[in-house]
Design a protein around this motif. Structure first.
Motif, PDB file in Angstrom:
ATOM      1  N   ALA A 245       6.566   6.650  -8.130  1.00 48.54           N
ATOM      2  CA  ALA A 245       6.032   7.723  -7.159  1.00 48.54           C
ATOM      3  C   ALA A 245       4.653   7.966  -7.624  1.00 48.54           C
ATOM      4  N   MET A 246       4.392   7.298  -8.720  1.00 43.98           N
ATOM      5  CA  MET A 246       2.867   7.683  -9.499  1.00 43.98           C
ATOM      6  C   MET A 246       1.718   6.703  -8.478  1.00 43.98           C
ATOM      7  N   PRO A 247       0.409   7.118  -8.836  1.00 45.23           N
ATOM      8  CA  PRO A 247      -0.484   6.339  -7.861  1.00 45.23           C
ATOM      9  C   PRO A 247      -1.043   5.193  -8.793  1.00 45.23           C
ATOM     10  N   ILE A 248      -1.209   3.938  -8.112  1.00 49.45           N
ATOM     11  CA  ILE A 248      -1.877   2.701  -8.937  1.00 49.45           C
ATOM     12  C   ILE A 248      -3.219   2.411  -8.056  1.00 49.45           C
ATOM     13  N   CYS A 249      -4.124   2.626  -8.294  1.00 48.08           N
ATOM     14  CA  CYS A 249      -5.525   2.663  -7.550  1.00 48.08           C
ATOM     15  C   CYS A 249      -5.634   3.613  -6.414  1.00 48.08           C
ATOM     16  N   GLY A 250      -4.988   4.743  -6.699  1.00 48.32           N
ATOM     17  CA  GLY A 250      -4.694   5.719  -5.616  1.00 48.32           C
ATOM     18  C   GLY A 250      -3.601   5.335  -4.389  1.00 48.32           C
ATOM     19  N   ILE A 251      -2.957   4.356  -4.772  1.00 51.24           N
ATOM     20  CA  ILE A 251      -1.693   4.370  -3.832  1.00 51.24           C
ATOM     21  C   ILE A 251      -0.353   4.134  -4.496  1.00 51.24           C
ATOM     22  N   LYS A 252       0.418   4.621  -3.915  1.00 50.98           N
ATOM     23  CA  LYS A 252       1.945   4.968  -4.586  1.00 50.98           C
ATOM     24  C   LYS A 252       2.408   3.528  -4.743  1.00 50.98           C
ATOM     25  N   ALA A 253       2.697   3.371  -6.160  1.00 52.51           N
ATOM     26  CA  ALA A 253       3.283   2.265  -6.808  1.00 52.51           C
ATOM     27  C   ALA A 253       4.482   1.412  -5.801  1.00 52.51           C
ATOM     28  N   SER A 254       5.350   2.294  -5.341  1.00 50.99           N
ATOM     29  CA  SER A 254       6.349   1.564  -4.551  1.00 50.99           C
ATOM     30  C   SER A 254       5.696   1.023  -3.234  1.00 50.99           C
ATOM     31  N   TYR A 255       4.572   1.620  -2.732  1.00 48.01           N
ATOM     32  CA  TYR A 255       4.065   0.961  -1.542  1.00 48.01           C
ATOM     33  C   TYR A 255       3.300  -0.447  -2.067  1.00 48.01           C
ATOM     34  N   TRP A 256       2.742  -0.417  -3.074  1.00 49.51           N
ATOM     35  CA  TRP A 256       2.272  -1.765  -3.674  1.00 49.51           C
ATOM     36  C   TRP A 256       3.509  -2.757  -3.655  1.00 49.51           C
ATOM     37  N   LEU A 257       4.525  -2.663  -4.000  1.00 53.09           N
ATOM     38  CA  LEU A 257       5.611  -3.212  -4.117  1.00 53.09           C
ATOM     39  C   LEU A 257       6.000  -3.794  -2.743  1.00 53.09           C
ATOM     40  N   ASP A 258       6.327  -2.677  -1.839  1.00 48.35           N
ATOM     41  CA  ASP A 258       6.465  -2.981  -0.483  1.00 48.35           C
ATOM     42  C   ASP A 258       5.566  -3.876   0.235  1.00 48.35           C
ATOM     43  N   PHE A 259       4.306  -3.741  -0.073  1.00 46.89           N
ATOM     44  CA  PHE A 259       3.230  -4.577   0.468  1.00 46.89           C
ATOM     45  C   PHE A 259       3.209  -5.969  -0.055  1.00 46.89           C
ATOM     46  N   PHE A 260       3.359  -6.363  -1.296  1.00 51.63           N
ATOM     47  CA  PHE A 260       3.418  -7.585  -1.742  1.00 51.63           C
ATOM     48  C   PHE A 260       4.871  -8.214  -1.293  1.00 51.63           C
ATOM     49  N   LYS A 261       5.801  -7.694  -0.900  1.00 50.74           N
ATOM     50  CA  LYS A 261       7.060  -8.095  -0.305  1.00 50.74           C
ATOM     51  C   LYS A 261       6.703  -8.900   0.852  1.00 50.74           C
ATOM     52  N   ILE A 262       5.976  -8.432   1.477  1.00 49.49           N
ATOM     53  CA  ILE A 262       5.415  -8.951   3.012  1.00 49.49           C
ATOM     54  C   ILE A 262       5.224 -10.362   3.083  1.00 49.49           C
ATOM     55  N   PHE A 263       4.377 -10.478   1.907  1.00 48.09           N
ATOM     56  CA  PHE A 263       3.595 -12.065   1.793  1.00 48.09           C
ATOM     57  C   PHE A 263       4.638 -12.999   0.889  1.00 48.09           C
ATOM     58  N   HIS A 264       6.105 -13.000   1.514  1.00 48.11           N
ATOM     59  CA  HIS A 264       6.766 -14.161   0.482  1.00 48.11           C
ATOM     60  C   HIS A 264       6.214 -15.473   1.115  1.00 48.11           C
ATOM     61  N   GLN A 265       6.680 -16.460   0.666  1.00 47.06           N
ATOM     62  CA  GLN A 265       6.203 -17.937   0.840  1.00 47.06           C
ATOM     63  C   GLN A 265       6.463 -18.315   2.356  1.00 47.06           C
ATOM     64  N   ASP A 266       7.463 -17.997   2.729  1.00 43.93           N
ATOM     65  CA  ASP A 266       7.870 -18.699   4.165  1.00 43.93           C
ATOM     66  C   ASP A 266       7.471 -17.547   4.935  1.00 43.93           C
ATOM     67  N   ALA A 267       6.991 -16.385   5.075  1.00 45.20           N
ATOM     68  CA  ALA A 267       6.812 -15.385   6.022  1.00 45.20           C
ATOM     69  C   ALA A 267       5.760 -16.013   7.035  1.00 45.20           C
ATOM     70  N   THR A 268       6.170 -15.813   8.391  1.00 49.19           N
ATOM     71  CA  THR A 268       5.622 -16.095   9.508  1.00 49.19           C
ATOM     72  C   THR A 268       4.622 -14.889   9.792  1.00 49.19           C
ATOM     73  N   ASP A 269       3.649 -15.214  10.745  1.00 50.64           N
ATOM     74  CA  ASP A 269       2.862 -14.023  11.050  1.00 50.64           C
ATOM     75  C   ASP A 269       3.533 -13.125  11.832  1.00 50.64           C
ATOM     76  N   VAL A 270       4.374 -13.196  12.697  1.00 51.91           N
ATOM     77  CA  VAL A 270       5.192 -12.214  13.265  1.00 51.91           C
ATOM     78  C   VAL A 270       5.987 -11.296  12.365  1.00 51.91           C
ATOM     79  N   GLN A 271       6.560 -12.023  11.410  1.00 43.44           N
ATOM     80  CA  GLN A 271       7.426 -11.214  10.121  1.00 43.44           C
ATOM     81  C   GLN A 271       6.325 -10.596   9.502  1.00 43.44           C
TER      82      GLN A 271
END
Length: 311
Positions: A245-271
């Motif tokens: 729940a703590m902020p990293i560069c002003g953004i919640k740590a769990s949000y960063w984790l969810d954000f980077f999970k978006i860009f898995h190697q085989d993700a399409t633009d729709v996904q």
């Protein structure tokens, strides 16, 4: 020795273990714990990372984990004034001994014939690792842990999330013997996860066993290979909730984790677009109680990243 599950519906929880109050090094142990909690203030790293792609961010966990752990030990020795203010332990130092339990010991380096004063099972935790939890496996039997031994999990990220020097945060610190007991308790009595579970417990093991000693507990059956993953026992749940729940560069740590999970190697633009929308909905609906996080600012950053990626 085979230990079987009891018939009691409400077995007693293990009790936390601390060194005896009359142990001659108990004040040292308390000051070491203070030093461990103060590590984020003193930690400095010479490592600098840049040029990481979003799809490669999770590789930092394996690439830098051992380096972070070594630097934590170096920092402990550099802040000797915190744990040895009276210079009563001038010949003692923290020593890293990978592949051996515990992997960090405080010992008198002038004598090889004396046992360590205490040990620390140390694990770095890359806070935005894909698993979302520390991967530490701890299978040591309770008798292999001295009363003063600790388990410490140190969360870290890069200073600017995708670049910069590693920065560590408040660690999880717990009695190693208590964690061993809690792990076995959870395995045997959490009926939903491990129905009729049994554990083969190694007995008659003194603290700091040799490599030849059988010093680990083993389940009779572990099809999911989860025995020893202490983050899955519940013992770290409150701690992980606070850290994520703590902020990293002003953004919640769990949000960063969810954000980077978006860009898995085989993700399409729709996904990717769907994942952005899911994260946006979560941010909008989630109650923010941690100081330093501005929900509107987070949403603006997310929108800018989405436009940049999907342009």
């Amino acid at each position: 020795m085979k230990k079987t599950k009891t018939d009691s519906s409400n077995p007693p929880m293990p009790e936390r273990v601390v060194p005896a109050s009359d142990w001659k090094h108990v004040e040292l142990w308390r000051r070491v714990k203070d030093a461990l909690n103060a590590l984020p203030i003193h930690f400095r790293s010479d490592t600098f990372i840049e040029g990481i792609n979003a799809t490669d961010i999770f590789t930092l966990n394996s690439a830098l984990g051992a380096t972070i752990e070594n630097q934590v030990v170096e920092t402990l020795n550099q802040i000797r004034s915190v744990w040895d203010p009276d210079n009563a332990y001038q010949t003692c130092a923290f020593i890293r001994q990978p592949q051996t339990f515990p992997d960090v010991v405080l010992r008198d380096v002038s004598r090889s014939d004396v046992r360590p004063l205490m040990g620390i099972e140390l694990k770095g935790w890359y806070l935005i690792a894909k698993e979302g939890e520390p991967s530490l496996r701890f299978t040591q039997t309770r008798d292999a842990c001295a009363d003063a031994d600790l388990i410490m999990v140190v969360p870290w990220v890069l200073g600017n999330v995708i670049s910069g020097r590693p920065k560590i945060y408040s660690p999880f610190i717990e009695s190693a013997r208590y964690v061993a007991c809690y792990r076995n308790y959870h395995w045997e009595h959490c009926r939903e996860a491990h129905s009729n579970a049994t554990i083969h417990v190694s007995s008659n093991i003194a603290p700091y066993p040799s490599k030849a000693d059988k010093s680990t507990d083993e389940p009779a059956s572990d099809r999911g290979h989860n025995f020893g993953r202490i983050a899955r026992t519940g013992i770290m749940d409150d701690y992980m909730s606070r850290i994520k729940a703590m902020p990293i560069c002003g953004i919640k740590a769990s949000y960063w984790l969810d954000f980077f999970k978006i860009f898995h190697q085989d993700a399409t633009d729709v996904q990717i677009a769907a994942a952005f929308e899911k994260l946006r909905t979560r941010i909008v609906t989630e109650k923010i109680v941690t100081p330093g996080i501005d929900k509107e600012e987070v949403l603006l950053v997310l929108s800018a990243l989405e436009r940049s990626w999907l342009a």
